[in-house]
Enzyme design. Sequence first.
Site, PDB file in Angstrom:
ATOM      1  N   HIS A   1       0.943  -0.929  -0.077  1.00  0.00           N
ATOM      2  CA  HIS A   1      -0.008  -0.008   0.087  1.00  0.00           C
ATOM      3  C   HIS A   1       1.034   1.245  -0.022  1.00  0.00           C
ATOM      4  O   HIS A   1       1.935   1.033   0.360  1.00  0.00           O
ATOM      5  CB  HIS A   1      -0.878  -0.227   1.300  1.00  0.00           C
ATOM      6  CG  HIS A   1      -1.897   1.205   1.385  1.00  0.00           C
ATOM      7  ND1 HIS A   1      -1.687   2.442   1.595  1.00  0.00           N
ATOM      8  CD2 HIS A   1      -3.152   0.900   1.282  1.00  0.00           C
ATOM      9  CE1 HIS A   1      -2.697   3.078   1.644  1.00  0.00           C
ATOM     10  NE2 HIS A   1      -3.927   2.437   1.530  1.00  0.00           N
TER      11      HIS A   1
ATOM     12  N   LYS B   1     -10.777  -0.630  10.202  1.00  0.00           N
ATOM     13  CA  LYS B   1     -11.159  -1.903   9.114  1.00  0.00           C
ATOM     14  C   LYS B   1     -11.345  -3.137  10.372  1.00  0.00           C
ATOM     15  O   LYS B   1     -11.630  -4.318   9.564  1.00  0.00           O
ATOM     16  CB  LYS B   1      -9.782  -2.223   8.297  1.00  0.00           C
ATOM     17  CG  LYS B   1      -9.313  -1.248   7.399  1.00  0.00           C
ATOM     18  CD  LYS B   1      -8.052  -1.551   6.649  1.00  0.00           C
ATOM     19  CE  LYS B   1      -7.534  -0.364   6.083  1.00  0.00           C
ATOM     20  NZ  LYS B   1      -8.207   0.280   4.923  1.00  0.00           N
TER      21      LYS B   1
END
Lengths: 425, 154
Positions: free
Chosen positions: A139, A242
């Site tokens: 990421h 998340k």
Amino acid sequence: MLLPLDVDRIRKDFPILQRTVRGEKPLVYLDSAATSQKPTSVLDAERAFYETANAGVHRGAHQLAEEATDAYESARRRIAGFVGAETDDIVFTKNATESLNLVAYAFSNATAKAAHGAEVDPRFVLAPGDSIVVTQMEHHANLVPWQEVCAKTGATLRWIGVSDDGRLELDDLDSLIDDTTRVVSVVHQSNILGTVNPVRRIMDRAHAVGALGVVDACQSIPHAPVDVSALGADLVGWSGHKMLGPTGIGMLWGRPEVLAAMPPFITGGSMIETVFMEHSTYAAPPKRFEAGSPMVAQAVGLAAAVDYLTELGMDRVEAHEHALTGYALERLADLRGVRIIGPMTNEDRGGAVSFVVEGLHPHDVGQFLDDRGVAVRVGHHCAWPTCRRFGVPATTRLSTYVYNDTSDIDVAIEGILAAQNFFGV
Amino acid sequence: MDVESLYQDIILDHYKHPRGRSLIDEPSGESHQVNPTCGDEVTVQVSLDDDGRLVIGYEGQGCSISQASASVMSEMVSGAAPADADTVRQAFVELMHSKGAADPDEEVLGDGIAFVGVAKYPARIKCALLPWMALQDAEAKAGIGPDQEGTSTS
């Protein structure tokens, strides 16, 4: 398909899953790798904190301040317990990006201080000739900060490549991570490919050459039982939102000896030991890394999320998502013109499934899914170099969690077929 | 609201059969624009011909909306005087900010009117605007302004 979790019951705990979108279509939420939805218990915990105990923490001589401090530190204890950590080895940040920047800045700050003769731990001082190793599936949050560190210190960035089937190419691991390597920072589970990486092996290699090891666990800790100390890393970062928790809170776990050796990142109140006009000394971790007013309500909410997940059982969460991922891979593989970007097999793989549809841009696929109430992510998923590796500008990604079942995947498949039909591809 | 109001036939036609999609030699100005959230990319090149009218080159990759918009843009402003091209661009930008409530003028916008449905989808507005932003930037780099009217406009 019989799934390990009782999805009908779980869905009742998530108010947002009761709403409809795009007319009267039920919401099919397949974007949990971007952010998860929140159960009522998390929302209630935050609200109850504000209604009964809100005050500044770690200061104030009043009862509310004591109760707020207790709520905050109790949250830290429960969140630490969830990942098998000691309470004081957990630093709260605003998100995982900050956690990883906190680590990256330890290197650039220590290097800058050393240049002026300050006493710093030499493990964090970098120079030209040193190398930093990441992977080609990071990421941006675990790539760009290291590019910045290299630009500031003269160190060189290296990366472990990704194979056509979305796995790390580890054959040349020993030459990539060599005696010039000072830090190795890798993603545990790829947010775009879904690959679960053998981080223990990579961390062991890092330690064999005396480098520090960092793991981005954003996509693994929410979805499977993870004992952070068993990853073999020195530092592990992840986010709260998340894993059913609120936005605005992330975590950094560190081996206590490593955290203690790191210079602060954001400075100011709460993180000091003593302050004079000329200089200051800093508190021990975790407080050294928690400058300013902390995210107390978010910590309380996240602790409720951790309780919720613990009650479901992380083993069952993992088994549930494994079954769903297998189902999604099978259904997608059956579609004409659909190419999965990432592992086609369900071994060492999480529930983020990226794909491209021949002749269709992901934005257009996503639009047709949205028209059916299906929320997916389209784009490069903050992993642009990974997209380039696979020769695609972007992908469509569906990602699952505890509130999804196979019918959600089925609606998504129908949407893909409708898009193909409409565009005549 | 349904998705087919977004993808009007005109848009699909421009997407599948882009008009004038190629780069030009020695442009006076060029702009590469990306939509960093989704990876849409478009390059627009401009120069003026001997009559002071716009010569447009473009290429790109991305979703149907961004690429069809580039094709429509090329069709609408190629051969136009910079001032006229600016009128079209401004009308298109205004259309995109209309939240879908506008009644676009086909006289000004040509096939651009087909994008009225796009304005109802906030995430797609940037896709549609991308080539027009590139046009504006390329013109600025080339020193071409709306005050340059060319030799004649009608």
